[in-house]
Motif scaffolding. Structure first.
Motif, PDB file in Angstrom:
ATOM      1  N   PRO A 336       0.809  -1.218   0.000  1.00  0.00           N
ATOM      2  CA  PRO A 336       0.000   0.000   0.000  1.00  0.00           C
ATOM      3  C   PRO A 336       0.841   1.265   0.000  1.00  0.00           C
ATOM      4  O   PRO A 336       1.971   1.285   0.487  1.00  0.00           O
ATOM      5  CB  PRO A 336      -0.794  -0.123   1.310  1.00  0.00           C
ATOM      6  CG  PRO A 336       0.099  -0.910   2.204  1.00  0.00           C
ATOM      7  CD  PRO A 336       0.862  -1.862   1.324  1.00  0.00           C
ATOM      8  N   ASN A 357      -4.970   1.430   0.220  1.00  0.00           N
ATOM      9  CA  ASN A 357      -4.868   1.036  -1.177  1.00  0.00           C
ATOM     10  C   ASN A 357      -3.849  -0.096  -1.296  1.00  0.00           C
ATOM     11  O   ASN A 357      -3.216  -0.483  -0.322  1.00  0.00           O
ATOM     12  CB  ASN A 357      -4.474   2.215  -2.058  1.00  0.00           C
ATOM     13  CG  ASN A 357      -2.993   2.523  -1.966  1.00  0.00           C
ATOM     14  OD1 ASN A 357      -2.377   2.389  -0.905  1.00  0.00           O
ATOM     15  ND2 ASN A 357      -2.397   2.965  -3.068  1.00  0.00           N
ATOM     16  N   ASP A 358      -3.707  -0.638  -2.482  1.00  0.00           N
ATOM     17  CA  ASP A 358      -2.715  -1.681  -2.723  1.00  0.00           C
ATOM     18  C   ASP A 358      -2.280  -1.583  -4.174  1.00  0.00           C
ATOM     19  O   ASP A 358      -3.109  -1.667  -5.080  1.00  0.00           O
ATOM     20  CB  ASP A 358      -3.296  -3.064  -2.429  1.00  0.00           C
ATOM     21  CG  ASP A 358      -2.227  -4.153  -2.364  1.00  0.00           C
ATOM     22  OD1 ASP A 358      -1.046  -3.821  -2.562  1.00  0.00           O
ATOM     23  OD2 ASP A 358      -2.573  -5.312  -2.119  1.00  0.00           O
ATOM     24  N   THR A 359      -0.987  -1.380  -4.381  1.00  0.00           N
ATOM     25  CA  THR A 359      -0.490  -1.250  -5.750  1.00  0.00           C
ATOM     26  C   THR A 359      -0.475  -2.583  -6.482  1.00  0.00           C
ATOM     27  O   THR A 359      -0.339  -2.618  -7.703  1.00  0.00           O
ATOM     28  CB  THR A 359       0.924  -0.653  -5.742  1.00  0.00           C
ATOM     29  OG1 THR A 359       1.787  -1.488  -4.964  1.00  0.00           O
ATOM     30  CG2 THR A 359       0.906   0.748  -5.145  1.00  0.00           C
ATOM     31  N   THR A 361      -2.767  -6.291  -6.628  1.00  0.00           N
ATOM     32  CA  THR A 361      -4.031  -6.880  -6.201  1.00  0.00           C
ATOM     33  C   THR A 361      -3.942  -8.388  -6.337  1.00  0.00           C
ATOM     34  O   THR A 361      -3.992  -8.926  -7.442  1.00  0.00           O
ATOM     35  CB  THR A 361      -5.201  -6.326  -7.034  1.00  0.00           C
ATOM     36  OG1 THR A 361      -5.203  -4.890  -6.934  1.00  0.00           O
ATOM     37  CG2 THR A 361      -6.529  -6.868  -6.548  1.00  0.00           C
ATOM     38  N   GLU A 379      -4.210  -1.114  -9.351  1.00  0.00           N
ATOM     39  CA  GLU A 379      -4.303  -0.679  -7.961  1.00  0.00           C
ATOM     40  C   GLU A 379      -5.705  -0.965  -7.432  1.00  0.00           C
ATOM     41  O   GLU A 379      -6.700  -0.757  -8.127  1.00  0.00           O
ATOM     42  CB  GLU A 379      -4.002   0.814  -7.843  1.00  0.00           C
ATOM     43  CG  GLU A 379      -4.132   1.355  -6.432  1.00  0.00           C
ATOM     44  CD  GLU A 379      -3.933   2.862  -6.374  1.00  0.00           C
ATOM     45  OE1 GLU A 379      -4.110   3.444  -5.281  1.00  0.00           O
ATOM     46  OE2 GLU A 379      -3.618   3.456  -7.426  1.00  0.00           O
ATOM     47  N   SER A 380      -5.763  -1.446  -6.209  1.00  0.00           N
ATOM     48  CA  SER A 380      -7.055  -1.726  -5.586  1.00  0.00           C
ATOM     49  C   SER A 380      -7.272  -0.825  -4.379  1.00  0.00           C
ATOM     50  O   SER A 380      -6.322  -0.352  -3.748  1.00  0.00           O
ATOM     51  CB  SER A 380      -7.149  -3.193  -5.150  1.00  0.00           C
ATOM     52  OG  SER A 380      -6.207  -3.471  -4.131  1.00  0.00           O
ATOM     53  N   GLN A 381      -8.538  -0.579  -4.070  1.00  0.00           N
ATOM     54  CA  GLN A 381      -8.944   0.110  -2.850  1.00  0.00           C
ATOM     55  C   GLN A 381      -9.552  -0.934  -1.916  1.00  0.00           C
ATOM     56  O   GLN A 381     -10.375  -1.755  -2.343  1.00  0.00           O
ATOM     57  CB  GLN A 381      -9.953   1.215  -3.157  1.00  0.00           C
ATOM     58  CG  GLN A 381      -9.474   2.221  -4.193  1.00  0.00           C
ATOM     59  CD  GLN A 381      -8.199   2.931  -3.770  1.00  0.00           C
ATOM     60  OE1 GLN A 381      -8.046   3.297  -2.607  1.00  0.00           O
ATOM     61  NE2 GLN A 381      -7.284   3.131  -4.719  1.00  0.00           N
ATOM     62  N   ARG A 404     -13.334  -4.661  -1.740  1.00  0.00           N
ATOM     63  CA  ARG A 404     -12.102  -4.575  -2.519  1.00  0.00           C
ATOM     64  C   ARG A 404     -12.471  -4.312  -3.973  1.00  0.00           C
ATOM     65  O   ARG A 404     -13.300  -5.037  -4.547  1.00  0.00           O
ATOM     66  CB  ARG A 404     -11.307  -5.873  -2.385  1.00  0.00           C
ATOM     67  CG  ARG A 404      -9.865  -5.720  -2.826  1.00  0.00           C
ATOM     68  CD  ARG A 404      -9.055  -6.956  -2.515  1.00  0.00           C
ATOM     69  NE  ARG A 404      -7.659  -6.595  -2.333  1.00  0.00           N
ATOM     70  CZ  ARG A 404      -6.660  -7.444  -2.399  1.00  0.00           C
ATOM     71  NH1 ARG A 404      -6.885  -8.722  -2.636  1.00  0.00           N
ATOM     72  NH2 ARG A 404      -5.423  -7.044  -2.218  1.00  0.00           N
TER      73      ARG A 404
END
Length: 776
Positions: A336, A357-359, A361, A379-381, A404
């Motif tokens: 993240p 967040n996560d660069t 997934t 990228e995920s939230q 997600r």
């Protein structure tokens, strides 16, 4: 009855039973003083003369509330900012005291003294703090709701110890800024003082008795009073960090080295808004792991491996998000840029919210015969919300949601859970969850061995004819889809008898992509029980025998597995613990036509009988040994045929000196089929820790893997005949506290296979981290 209402039906017509800490078990009134004590282990401050005093007079294990074999005095007082505790641990033979200068949370097995605090006195969570004679700290959180205890949490507190000619003594300061508690001006906390005295047996000594006929341990705490107008100060902690690393890697056998240098600056903020409301935030966090994961052999496995969370941001108040199942597994948030977490409590209401967040997934693709990991280059939230309402001391009702989203991918989940204890011996738990998921169009094609052969032919796929597998079939979704999960459990535990019933139904389309649910499309029922003996003046002081029977079907009603198991546990002399069991089961192998998920007429039913053993004991004061082994029938999953499994995993922990510890584990596995030995695999895991002082250490670790296969015995593939790999790490660390640290380390990796004829280095990393926690 619809499964979402079945759990609620368990509660009807029942009465409440469990209680929180009770002054009748133990009570101490803590004096509030103005002057603190200097934490140096000497107990020579005048303020200790004004402290309340007590003794640990009861042995709760292995003796059953018998007189303590050694004397332990304790002193306790508080200022508005901190709780101070001192122990004077007498010993008839101080030369037998076990004490090592070891890393934080690694002093188990030493002589220890400690304290347990339930700051809400509601038998839900308790902080635990233990210290050895050298002042080495260990802390953990005990969670009565889940029945688990986690030592991954690290608080900032202070302790010092000193050996004496009559034993040892310890001083502790526990700042109130570390705790969550009610905003009330007068506090009443659950409380216990504990000493572990390890000799031939590991004696547990306490200020209060423990009823073995009551399966709720936190309900049996005593109570401390006298804590008034506690202050946490501003309770603001700001921890900036600088992380620098240089990494080199290359493709073997002849690739050129590729170099990459990264320098990152980040900051973590921890703000206690009120005593029962905590905000944590991170920007550009350093989520590098200082300690490498323990080595695991990934051979003849069909399900993904699990690795525990170790990162501080996610561990802080982690228990606020826990439920009976692992529906929040934060290692799924891999890289993240930012994160924020709010946790709090108001009366009977407990809540938590997490956003990050996560660069990258990544998520599990679960099945009923296998699971694997998929990833999306977007990228995920990620959002997690948790709420729990404690209706009474015996009843808790909770809700959890996870969200997600990354582009046209999403996974939404909502769950409810209940824990109910109508008596001291009976516990009902229930959890129901629903999910909605959308996979990106064509995602399944990325997991085919040959994209031109990834479509299902009209007649289906015979084994080996096409590149379809269970993962591809589970990903073949054209639109969003819904699934649900139901888990019911009843446990009865008395002093000598125990019984349990367990049912879980997880539909084929259920997904928990922010959790760790690696199996779907199954319905499992388990029934078991057993008996416990507590012999006196015998080699073994606790003997537990039991067993269970279970059966599993898929959603279509096709049987996947049927199993019966019996096991025996023994505890006794030389601090020994042994567990052994015998299992007989029938279960299906892999699908023959991989283009369909059917079980009947599409799999082979295998019958397995095997035995297993685990044991550990202390043959000497400085040496602990352990052995894990199993032997018997298994399935050769690569070729869908019966085999014989041999697994042998010995290990040793040796305190070479007071400040030098060696831990070594070796695992050997082999799989034999009718035609010969299919493979043998071994893994060696060596950890050497030189504790230079309480604050600094030098650590060396090495994990070596060696897998030998006979390709001629593989029916559907041609694997390499050998694989060897090695990972090494050297790390120097200096820690003022868990958040104020300096690390300097080097790691590398080596690989060998049929094409690479010797162990060849393919990765090198040099890294440094500096962080400092400003307490404002």
């Amino acid at each position: 009855m619809p499964r979402q209402y079945f759990a609620l039906a368990l509660l009807l017509g029942s009465s409440f039973g469990a209680t929180a800490g009770d002054a009748g078990n133990f009570h101490l009134d803590i004096p509030m003083l103005t002057a603190p004590a200097e934490i140096d282990g000497r107990l020579d401050d005048a303020v200790w003369q004004q402290a309340a005093t007590t003794q640990l007079t009861i042995e709760t294990g292995p003796g059953e509330n018998t007189p303590a074999p050694v004397m332990t005095d304790a002193k306790i007082f508080a200022t508005q900012e901190s709780l101070f505790v001192a122990f004077i641990a007498h010993d008839p033979d101080p030369s037998k005291i076990r004490a090592n200068l070891s890393p934080r949370d690694r002093n188990w097995g030493d002589d220890l003294v400690g304290i347990k605090l339930d700051t809400y006195n509601d038998a839900r969570l308790a902080y635990q703090f233990f210290i050895n004679p050298f002042g080495v700290q260990a802390d953990s959180i005990e969670n009565e709701l889940t029945g688990r205890e986690s030592d991954a949490w690290d608080g900032i507190w202070y302790a010092a110890g000193e050996m004496t000619d009559k034993g040892y003594q310890v001083e502790i300061e526990l700042p109130f800024r570390m705790f969550n508690f009610d905003k009330a001006s007068v506090q009443e906390w659950g409380f216990e003082l504990i000493r572990y005295w390890p000799r031939d047996e590991n004696h547990r000594l306490s200020t209060q008795a423990r009823d073995r006929d009551n399966n709720c341990t936190l309900c049996q705490l005593g109570v401390v009073t006298g804590l008034e107008d506690l202050e946490q100060g501003n309770d603001l902690q700001i921890t900036p960090s600088l992380v620098a690393g240089h990494n080199r890697d290359r493709e073997l056998p002849n690739g050129d080295w590729q170099d990459e240098t990264d320098v990152d600056v980040g900051v973590d903020v921890r703000w206690g808004i009120t005593p029962d409301l905590l905000l944590s935030a991170t920007i550009n966090p350093d989520f590098s792991q200082v300690e490498a994961d323990a080595g695991q052999l990934d051979v003849n496995n069909t399900f993904a491996l699990f690795f525990p969370e170790k990162r501080a941001f996610f561990l802080d108040n982690k228990d606020y998000f826990d439920t009976q199942m692992n529906l929040v597994y934060t290692r799924n948030i891999g890289d993240p840029d930012y994160g924020a977490k709010l946790t709090g409590r108001e009366g009977q209401h407990t809540f938590g919210a997490l956003v990050a967040n996560d660069t990258q997934t990544r998520f599990l693709v679960p099945g009923n015969l296998s699971s694997s990991v998929a990833s999306i280059d977007k990228e995920s939230q990620n959002v997690v919300g948790r709420y729990r309402y404690d209706v009474s001391s015996g009843l808790s009702i909770g809700a959890l949601t996870t969200l997600r989203k990354a582009g046209d991918y999403h996974n939404y989940q909502f769950a409810t859970d209940i824990k109910y204890q109508p008596t001291d011996q009976d516990t009902f738990t229930a959890q129901y969850s629903v999910s909605n998921t959308q996979y990106p169009e064509g995602l399944y094609k990325e997991f085919c061995g040959d994209s031109d052969n990834c479509e299902i032919p009209p007649g289906g796929c015979e084994r080996g004819d096409c590149d379809i597998n269970e993962r591809v079939l589970r990903l073949l979704k054209q639109e969003d889809f819904d699934g649900d999960l139901l888990r019911l459990r009843y446990q009865r535990e008395t002093r000598n008898w125990y019984a349990n019933l367990h049912y879980q139904a997880t539909s084929a389309d259920y997904r928990a992509d922010l959790g760790f649910v690696d199996r779907v499309d199954f319905n499992k029922f388990v029934a078991g029980g057993g008996y416990i003996w507590y012999p006196e003046d015998a080699t073994f002081n606790r003997i537990r025998w039991g067993g269970d029977w279970d059966i599993t079907h898929n959603d279509a009603g096709e049987e996947l597995e049927r199993e019966i198991e019996t096991s025996l546990e023994l505890e006794g002399k030389l601090q020994s613990y042994m567990e052994m069991g015998l299992v007989h089961r029938s279960r299906v192998g892999l699908r023959e036509d991989k283009s369909i998920l059917n079980i009947e007429d599409n799999t082979t039913l295998f019958h397995e009988t095997f035995g297993w053993f685990y044991g550990e004991f202390w043959p000497a004061q400085t040496i602990k040994t352990r052995l894990n082994m199993s032997y018997g029938d298994t399935i050769d999953f690569a070729n869908n045929r019966p085999g014989t499994n041999t697994r042998f995993r010995p290990g040793i922990s040796w305190d070479v000196m007071d400040n030098l510890a060696l831990d070594f584990a070796w695992e050997y596995r082999s799989l034999d089929v009718a035609e010969g030995e299919l493979f043998n695999a071994s893994l060696g895991d060596l950890r050497l820790n030189w504790q230079l002082s309480l604050q600094s250490f030098l650590r060396v670790s090495s994990v070596y893997t060696d897998i030998q296969r006979d390709p001629s015995l593989y029916l559907y593939s041609t694997p390499d005949s050998e694989y060897k790999g090695m990972f090494n790490e050297v790390l120097y660390g200096y820690q003022l506290n868990p958040q104020s640290v300096f690390y300097l380390g080097y790691s590398d990796g080596f690989r060998q296979d049929d094409e690479i004829k010797s162990l060849t280095q393919d990765e090198q990393t040099l890294f440094m981290k500096i962080s400092y926690a400003w307490l404002i």
